[in-house]
Design a protein around this motif. Structure first.
Motif, mmCIF file in Angstrom:
data_model
loop_
_atom_site.group_PDB
_atom_site.id
_atom_site.type_symbol
_atom_site.label_atom_id
_atom_site.label_comp_id
_atom_site.label_asym_id
_atom_site.label_seq_id
_atom_site.Cartn_x
_atom_site.Cartn_y
_atom_site.Cartn_z
ATOM 1 N N ILE A 1 -2.567 7.534 -11.712
ATOM 2 C CA ILE A 1 -1.758 7.369 -10.510
ATOM 3 C C ILE A 1 -2.645 7.737 -9.319
ATOM 4 C CG2 ILE A 1 0.299 8.125 -9.281
ATOM 5 C CD1 ILE A 1 1.528 8.777 -12.058
ATOM 6 N N GLU B 1 3.050 6.776 -6.510
ATOM 7 C CA GLU B 1 3.871 7.265 -7.607
ATOM 8 C C GLU B 1 3.764 6.405 -8.858
ATOM 9 O OE1 GLU B 1 7.892 7.736 -6.269
ATOM 10 O OE2 GLU B 1 7.309 8.968 -4.562
ATOM 11 N N ASP B 2 3.200 5.210 -8.735
ATOM 12 C CA ASP B 2 3.144 4.295 -9.861
ATOM 13 C C ASP B 2 1.759 4.285 -10.504
ATOM 14 O OD1 ASP B 2 5.826 3.430 -9.646
ATOM 15 O OD2 ASP B 2 5.267 2.102 -8.006
ATOM 16 N N GLU B 3 1.757 4.089 -11.811
ATOM 17 C CA GLU B 3 0.525 4.097 -12.591
ATOM 18 C C GLU B 3 -0.195 2.743 -12.503
ATOM 19 O OE1 GLU B 3 -0.356 5.886 -16.865
ATOM 20 O OE2 GLU B 3 0.847 4.048 -16.989
#
Length: 150
Positions: A134, A139-141
């Protein structure tokens, strides 16, 4: 397959940069870019936009070689409503031709982990997952994949 036109999005080309940004922000909503962000990227990367019959279908990024490995990042993005028609393959091939001119040691790509179709597309072309993470401030992978150059 309908004929696809691929144009380079130069730093001063407001329409092409706006189109590139539109596709990027649809496909990567976790990391939306401003027009200024895109203009800056166009100054250091090769950005392209793809059209079919004048309609925007996708965009791509080819990043210049970096590090000892001379890693070149290629990213081809096709809007969801235009997928599975060969446009991604054509745009990816265009990116690979641009990357080959840069004498890379390795080709890399990056996919938002939520983008299962993008991940499967990369794996289907021989890319191998090397890292997940991340990025700071998000917040996103994202998934990093590599394709060794022979």
């Amino acid at each position: 397959m309908a004929s696809m036109q691929i144009d380079r999005a130069e730093p001063g080309d407001t329409k092409a940069l706006a189109d590139w940004r539109e596709v990027h922000n649809v496909i990567i909503p976790a990391d939306p870019l401003s027009q200024a962000d895109v203009r800056e990227r166009a100054g250091r990367n090769v950005l392209s936009v793809a059209y079919v019959n004048g309609e925007l279908v996708g965009c791509s990024t080819v990043r210049m070689p970096e590090g000892e490995e001379r890693a070149v990042v290629v990213i081809a993005r096709i809007l969801p409503e235009f997928r599975r028609r060969g446009f991604g393959t054509a745009l990816f091939q265009h990116c690979m031709e641009q990357a080959a001119e840069l004498d890379p040691g390795v080709i890399e790509t990056i996919v938002l982990s939520a983008n299962k179709e993008g991940y499967e597309f990369a794996i289907g072309r021989g890319f191998v997952e090397v890292e997940r993470g991340i990025p700071e401030g998000l917040e996103d992978e994202f998934v990093s994949l590599q394709l060794p150059v022979s």
